[in-house]
Enzyme design. Structure first.
Site, PDB file in Angstrom:
ATOM      1  N   GLU A 292       0.821  -1.213   0.000  1.00 61.85           N
ATOM      2  CA  GLU A 292       0.000   0.000   0.000  1.00 61.85           C
ATOM      3  C   GLU A 292       0.857   1.266   0.000  1.00 61.85           C
ATOM      4  O   GLU A 292       0.600   2.215   0.739  1.00 61.85           O
ATOM      5  CB  GLU A 292      -0.967  -0.011   1.189  1.00 61.85           C
ATOM      6  CG  GLU A 292      -1.921  -1.202   1.151  1.00 61.85           C
ATOM      7  CD  GLU A 292      -3.015  -1.161   2.203  1.00 61.85           C
ATOM      8  OE1 GLU A 292      -2.752  -0.682   3.318  1.00 61.85           O
ATOM      9  OE2 GLU A 292      -4.136  -1.618   1.900  1.00 61.85           O
ATOM     10  N   ASP A 371      -8.729  -8.874   3.491  1.00 57.72           N
ATOM     11  CA  ASP A 371      -8.438  -7.842   4.482  1.00 57.72           C
ATOM     12  C   ASP A 371      -9.512  -7.790   5.574  1.00 57.72           C
ATOM     13  O   ASP A 371     -10.309  -6.861   5.605  1.00 57.72           O
ATOM     14  CB  ASP A 371      -8.340  -6.475   3.778  1.00 57.72           C
ATOM     15  CG  ASP A 371      -7.679  -5.417   4.647  1.00 57.72           C
ATOM     16  OD1 ASP A 371      -7.216  -5.760   5.737  1.00 57.72           O
ATOM     17  OD2 ASP A 371      -7.640  -4.251   4.225  1.00 57.72           O
ATOM     18  N   GLU A 399     -12.576  -2.682  11.957  1.00 54.71           N
ATOM     19  CA  GLU A 399     -12.578  -1.846  10.753  1.00 54.71           C
ATOM     20  C   GLU A 399     -13.735  -2.180   9.814  1.00 54.71           C
ATOM     21  O   GLU A 399     -14.463  -1.299   9.381  1.00 54.71           O
ATOM     22  CB  GLU A 399     -11.237  -2.002  10.024  1.00 54.71           C
ATOM     23  CG  GLU A 399     -11.195  -1.234   8.717  1.00 54.71           C
ATOM     24  CD  GLU A 399      -9.850  -1.346   7.999  1.00 54.71           C
ATOM     25  OE1 GLU A 399      -8.934  -1.999   8.532  1.00 54.71           O
ATOM     26  OE2 GLU A 399      -9.735  -0.780   6.899  1.00 54.71           O
TER      27      GLU A 399
END
Ligand code: GCU
Length: 681
Positions: A292, A371, A399
């Site tokens: 990332e 993820d 998240e």
């Protein structure tokens, strides 16, 4: 125990938990930093009417002793004698705990074993239901997994990307403020205590995305890091730092960070040496490289082995480790490109490197291939690396699972991952395989805490932190067993609500799954923030996270025969099972296959009807949870009740939004009506 910082929620270690020791005569035979902590714990627990001695005189009611400091076993009697015998052959973290109701003894080889034994005693007393009676028990316990780590994603300042805690939903960092370590470190000590009480033995204190200011933790910030490491040391926890692979460049010391450049090798060796001087038991580094947008060895035409072994070489003389993250994928994918599959990336990058990493490198592999979605298959890379130290990474911070607004107890998910049958033929579970792999393997997880008074934003989200530690220590524990402990410790005055609280938590993960993205396909979340629905939010993005819904069907074809081939990354029995529609489990169907809306699940239901039904049912269950909670007013402490009530109200709204957006979207795409004729907008 030691008084907690005032106004801060004690979580599962409230004053009632140590009541069993009040006024007792206790003896502690050990020495070292953890023993000093333990002595403070015991002094606070016994209170002014009790005593904490250092030998066996005066008939102590509780003895905590390192085995080698006790007199010859033949001169001992009662629980101490029994515990000495039972402690034979234990490693440094294990303990024997024997209690006959009148007295008890904890015997261990090392002081960390004594600390863990002490917390086990408190847990046993709390779950036995009689807060002031010493339990009757005879147990020997050792952790199943050697590495039980927490990763903070804390930025050194709030100005950094995504706020002061990346993906944090419980306030700001308890470690850093305005680019510096906080001056008042009591909260850090409280945290260390909470972590130690569930057996955590390692922590990395800063975000894996290491922004330029945070690189200074290696230099000017080091004295503060050393002080924090001293606090954690007292609780048997080693401290790690996340480092930026380009640190030599960022600090302006060198023109390159090439892992094969001699000046870079010498630079990292110097850094490790300086850290070691300040922190003799420094744990090591966590590294997010070429992931990332973070810098890494690829920037110099090198590979992950070059990168990881560079840092490992620097740390090796001091016994440190490198946790090298495998969350490496193309984050600038073209959505038109159907040949690239993000799920494949970690295995494609790392599997072939097995056996080439230094002994003190630990590969850190996310539990699923994507993820931290509510449902994913286990990462095939976690199964593949048989000759490399591995930790499997979980995400306690929610998240993608409701951000501590929605109740989502993740223990059933983690337990499923750890109990995964590695070969698919009835051999080792993933937890056993990790335990067997090496003394540098285990689990780690991204923390869910911040400086909110209750640590986790949602009071009930404390159970995820508690449960992660307990599962890491003993993956054979069931979510119910863990929640039984957590409820008894956290709400000691609400014994009549015990079952209600356990059930609320136990069902919450499947409820969350019902009203969000269906059948393992994942995503469908609001881009960037990741809270709430946006069915096409990531559909035409660069992130490699698609559902491919059209008028005929949806899902990602990851089969070997016609898809991306991801299914073929698994051991044969699993690869076969995932490859075929007939054997692919329903809950992962859309992760592995693109199917028509009228495809029938093993339940006999069509995919489209399953989507409609689960979304209605999931949202209904949230309303039921909210109404149940409302009825508990006055039966729990006000602060907890109000906090959870407010979050459940928001969850009702969110679940309704998910239900209506997902169901409407698929009705519009497919044109297939709901068999039950419910309103679709
Ligand atoms: C997710 C998350 C990021 C995080 C990343 C990681 O993509 O959204 O905030 O940095 O995981 O694990 O490195």
């Amino acid at each position: 125990a030691r008084p907690l910082t005032p106004t801060i929620d004690p979580c599962w270690l409230g004053p009632a938990v140590t009541a069993v020791l009040r006024g007792r005569h206790v003896s502690l035979l050990a020495a070292g930093p953890v023993t000093d902590t333990l002595r403070q714990e015991l002094e606070a627990a016994v209170g002014p009417a009790g005593t904490v001695g250092g030998d066996l005189t005066g008939e102590p009611v509780l003895v905590l002793a390192r085995r080698d400091l006790l007199p010859d076993a033949t001169t001992l009697t009662g629980p101490v004698r029994r515990a000495v015998d039972a402690a034979h052959g234990l490693g440094g973290e294990g303990f024997a705990l024997v209690g006959d109701g009148r007295s008890a003894a904890i015997v261990a080889t090392g002081e960390r074993g004594l600390l863990y034994g002490y917390f086990h005693l408190l847990r046993s007393a709390a779950t036995a239901g009689s807060a002031d009676a010493l339990p009757t028990l005879d147990v020997v316990r050792e952790p199943a997994l050697a590495i039980r780590m927490i990763n903070q994603w804390d930025n050194t300042s709030a100005g950094d990307h995504l706020g002061s805690v990346e993906r944090g939903y419980a306030g700001d960092s308890i470690f850093f403020r305005d680019g510096r370590m906080v001056a008042d470190r009591r909260r850090i000590a409280d945290y260390a205590r909470l972590l130690a009480s569930v057996g955590i033995n390692a922590v990395s204190i800063n975000n894996v995305n290491v922004h330029p200011a945070a690189v200074r933790l290696l230099t000017d910030g080091l004295p503060d890091v050393a002080d924090v490491a001293r606090i954690f040391r007292g609780f048997g926890i080693s401290t790690y730092l996340s480092v930026n692979f380009a640190s030599p460049l960022v600090l302006g010391d060198l023109p390159t960070a090439d892992p094969c450049d001699a000046s870079v090798v010498a630079w990292w060796a110097g850094v490790a040496e300086r850290i070691h001087r300040e922190i003799p038991d420094f744990g090591g580094f966590v590294v997010k490289a070429n992931s990332e947008g973070q810098p890494g060895p690829f920037d110099y035409g090198r590979d992950h082995v070059d990168g990881a072994n560079l840092l490992a070489g620097a740390l090796a003389p001091f016994g440190g480790r490198v946790f090298w993250r495998c969350f490496v994928y193309d984050h600038r994918q073209d959505w038109r490109d159907r040949s690239t599959d993000r799920a494949r990336a970690a295995h494609d990058h790392f599997a072939a490197l097995d056996g080439r990493f230094a002994d003190n490198v630990v590969l850190q592999v996310k539990c699923g291939p994507m993820d931290f979605q509510v449902r994913e298959p286990v990462s095939p890379l976690a199964l593949a690396m048989t000759r490399t130290n591995t930790v499997v990474e979980f995400q306690i911070t929610q998240e993608y699972t409701g951000q501590q607004i929605d109740l989502c107890c993740l223990l059933p998910q983690w337990q499923e991952f750890l109990a995964f049958d590695v070969s698919g033929e009835g051999g080792d579970t993933l937890a056993c395989a990790l335990a067997r792999r090496s003394a540098s393997s285990g689990v780690c997880a991204v923390s869910n805490i911040g400086d909110d008074a209750n640590w986790t934003g949602h009071k009930l989200a404390q159970a995820n932190l508690y449960g992660f530690g307990r599962l890491a220590w003993d993956p054979a524990l069931s979510p119910r067993e863990i929640l039984d402990e957590w409820v008894a410790l956290t709400f000691p005055d609400a014994a009549d609500l015990h079952e209600t609280l356990v059930e609320l938590q136990l069902g919450s993960w499947s409820t969350y799954e019902m009203y969000t993205a269906p059948l393992g396909v994942g995503w469908m979340v609001t881009p960037h923030t990741h809270y709430g629905p946006a069915v096409d939010g990531y559909e035409y993005s660069k992130w490699g996270t698609y559902h491919f819904a059209d008028r005929d069907g949806l899902g990602v074809d990851r089969s070997v025969a016609t898809g991306t081939g991801f299914a073929g990354q698994y051991p044969t029995a699993w690869a076969q099972r995932y490859e075929h529609l007939e054997t692919c489990p329903d809950e992962l169907l859309l992760f592995f296959h693109h199917v028509p809306y009228l495809h029938r699940l093993h339940t006999g239901e069509t995919v489209i009807q399953h989507i409609y039904d689960t979304h209605v049912e999931g949202a209904r269950r949230v309303v039921t949870m909210r109404d149940l909670w409302r009825s508990l007013e006055g039966r729990l402490d006000d602060v907890s009740w109000t906090n959870v009530m407010e979050r459940l109200e928001r969850q009702v709204g969110s679940a309704r939004e998910w239900r209506d957006q997902v169901n409407t979207y698929f009705f519009r795409k497919s044109g297939i009506p709901d068999r039950h004729g419910r309103v679709i907008h």
